[in-house]
Design an enzyme around this catalytic site. Sequence first.
Site, PDB file in Angstrom:
ATOM      1  N   GLY A  44      62.778  44.829  -6.091  1.00 26.15           N
ATOM      2  CA  GLY A  44      62.082  44.550  -7.343  1.00 26.15           C
ATOM      3  C   GLY A  44      61.048  45.623  -7.647  1.00 26.15           C
ATOM      4  O   GLY A  44      60.357  46.099  -6.748  1.00 26.15           O
TER       5      GLY A  44
ATOM      6  N   ARG B 238      70.129  46.741  -6.402  1.00 26.52           N
ATOM      7  CA  ARG B 238      70.561  46.066  -5.181  1.00 26.52           C
ATOM      8  C   ARG B 238      71.857  46.728  -4.703  1.00 26.52           C
ATOM      9  O   ARG B 238      72.648  47.220  -5.507  1.00 26.52           O
ATOM     10  CB  ARG B 238      70.820  44.583  -5.452  1.00 26.52           C
ATOM     11  CG  ARG B 238      69.668  43.853  -6.138  1.00 26.52           C
ATOM     12  CD  ARG B 238      68.488  43.627  -5.231  1.00 26.52           C
ATOM     13  NE  ARG B 238      67.407  42.919  -5.902  1.00 26.52           N
ATOM     14  CZ  ARG B 238      66.243  42.644  -5.340  1.00 26.52           C
ATOM     15  NH1 ARG B 238      66.011  43.013  -4.091  1.00 26.52           N
ATOM     16  NH2 ARG B 238      65.292  42.003  -6.014  1.00 26.52           N
TER      17      ARG B 238
ATOM     18  N   ASP C 247      60.323  43.808   1.718  1.00 24.01           N
ATOM     19  CA  ASP C 247      60.916  43.513   3.031  1.00 24.01           C
ATOM     20  C   ASP C 247      62.396  43.882   3.094  1.00 24.01           C
ATOM     21  O   ASP C 247      62.882  44.381   4.112  1.00 24.01           O
ATOM     22  CB  ASP C 247      60.697  42.055   3.412  1.00 24.01           C
ATOM     23  CG  ASP C 247      61.178  41.073   2.369  1.00 24.01           C
ATOM     24  OD1 ASP C 247      61.625  41.505   1.279  1.00 24.01           O
ATOM     25  OD2 ASP C 247      61.120  39.862   2.620  1.00 24.01           O
TER      26      ASP C 247
ATOM     27  N   THR D  97      55.452  45.773  -3.649  1.00 22.59           N
ATOM     28  CA  THR D  97      55.907  44.436  -4.032  1.00 22.59           C
ATOM     29  C   THR D  97      54.732  43.663  -4.605  1.00 22.59           C
ATOM     30  O   THR D  97      53.636  43.677  -4.018  1.00 22.59           O
ATOM     31  CB  THR D  97      56.508  43.676  -2.835  1.00 22.59           C
ATOM     32  OG1 THR D  97      56.679  42.297  -3.190  1.00 22.59           O
ATOM     33  CG2 THR D  97      55.631  43.758  -1.594  1.00 22.59           C
TER      34      THR D  97
ATOM     35  N   ASP E  97      54.206  40.560  -4.652  1.00 23.33           N
ATOM     36  CA  ASP E  97      53.889  39.323  -3.937  1.00 23.33           C
ATOM     37  C   ASP E  97      52.807  39.476  -2.869  1.00 23.33           C
ATOM     38  O   ASP E  97      52.265  38.478  -2.395  1.00 23.33           O
ATOM     39  CB  ASP E  97      55.148  38.752  -3.274  1.00 23.33           C
ATOM     40  CG  ASP E  97      56.139  38.200  -4.280  1.00 23.33           C
ATOM     41  OD1 ASP E  97      55.728  37.930  -5.424  1.00 23.33           O
ATOM     42  OD2 ASP E  97      57.330  38.066  -3.935  1.00 23.33           O
TER      43      ASP E  97
ATOM     44  N   ASP F  93      53.163  40.092   0.194  1.00 21.87           N
ATOM     45  CA  ASP F  93      53.630  39.230   1.282  1.00 21.87           C
ATOM     46  C   ASP F  93      53.966  39.977   2.572  1.00 21.87           C
ATOM     47  O   ASP F  93      54.546  39.387   3.486  1.00 21.87           O
ATOM     48  CB  ASP F  93      54.850  38.415   0.827  1.00 21.87           C
ATOM     49  CG  ASP F  93      55.996  39.292   0.347  1.00 21.87           C
ATOM     50  OD1 ASP F  93      55.801  40.517   0.187  1.00 21.87           O
ATOM     51  OD2 ASP F  93      57.097  38.758   0.120  1.00 21.87           O
TER      52      ASP F  93
ATOM     53  N   ARG G 179      57.780  33.561  -4.090  1.00 22.20           N
ATOM     54  CA  ARG G 179      58.799  32.710  -3.463  1.00 22.20           C
ATOM     55  C   ARG G 179      58.368  32.248  -2.079  1.00 22.20           C
ATOM     56  O   ARG G 179      58.556  31.093  -1.707  1.00 22.20           O
ATOM     57  CB  ARG G 179      60.126  33.484  -3.369  1.00 22.20           C
ATOM     58  CG  ARG G 179      61.310  32.662  -2.852  1.00 22.20           C
ATOM     59  CD  ARG G 179      62.589  33.488  -2.811  1.00 22.20           C
ATOM     60  NE  ARG G 179      62.511  34.573  -1.852  1.00 22.20           N
ATOM     61  CZ  ARG G 179      62.450  35.860  -2.173  1.00 22.20           C
ATOM     62  NH1 ARG G 179      62.438  36.233  -3.438  1.00 22.20           N
ATOM     63  NH2 ARG G 179      62.385  36.807  -1.255  1.00 22.20           N
TER      64      ARG G 179
END
Length: 327
Positions: free
Chosen positions: A15, A76, A107, A130, A132, A134, A176
Amino acid sequence: MSKEINNIAVFTSGGDAPGMNAAIRAVVRTSIYYNKKIYGIYRGYEGMIEGDIEELDARSVGNIIQRGGTILKSARSDEFRTKEGRQKACDHLKKKGIDALVAIGGDGTFTGLHNFYLEHKMPVICIPGTIDNDLPGTDFTIGYDTATNTVVDAVDKIRDTALSHNRLFFIEVMGRDSGYIAINSGIAGGAAAIIIPEDEMTIDQLVAKLDKGVESKKSSSLVVVAEGGKLGNALQIAEEVHKRFPYYDTKVTILGHLQRGGSPTYFDRVLASKMGVYAVEGIMAGKTDVMVGIQNGITVYNDFESTMVKNHEIEPEALRISKILSI
């Protein structure tokens, strides 16, 4: 002694995140500063497999630091998940004389890079891009600050209409597996409640919290929901709450990919620029199969296991503060 690096390639994968272009720019210009050739791989691992690779110069990355998205594009690639696909990619890199890779992504990007390194032993390094936030091993990932500011701006606008119509808004944000965007945008936006994957809030607890707001004569309420929350998505939560709590006119706003776009904040531009420099310097110093991170202002290089196996945990203080301020 590690082999001298002469030809570096940079790509973005997964992303997109605001600040990726600033990171690309930093990797390109740092490579040139150290008299290395630098190549751009278009469309991530898919472009690597297809040989979509071009040499870049300092002017190739002019006037991009302020732009969202990624000039190298992203895609992707199921084929890269296979050994055969990774071999095709390696063959194209060798044809260009490329002897090191810098990836910008999350990741999934790092996992693909790790597998490629294990099979082909080409020096590789990952820059965490990213929204997020995360990934452990760094205080912030590229794009997180911009995405959170985008959410806060949207929350402020939604609050205006919520106050005008006595409405209860559920605002779904990305996250997510991580509640970083939700918890901090919720605090900044004055949310009545924040629902994140890391917290165990139940529907009953949420209803009780909203009920207290009614008792204290709140004219409207905003609930920020991370898409990966244990109670379900914002639509499901809103439907369940409305059954038990019909006082408000209940509305749902899903911000979605709005959070990925826009010009990066100054923070993300500076963070991305620093990480781009550190990635090239790390590769030159013999670092490989690692992710660049900045913790408490110090550059760190995290190996695959420490980055991918652990979670970037939400600070307990953020949760505590959000509960105090949401009365």
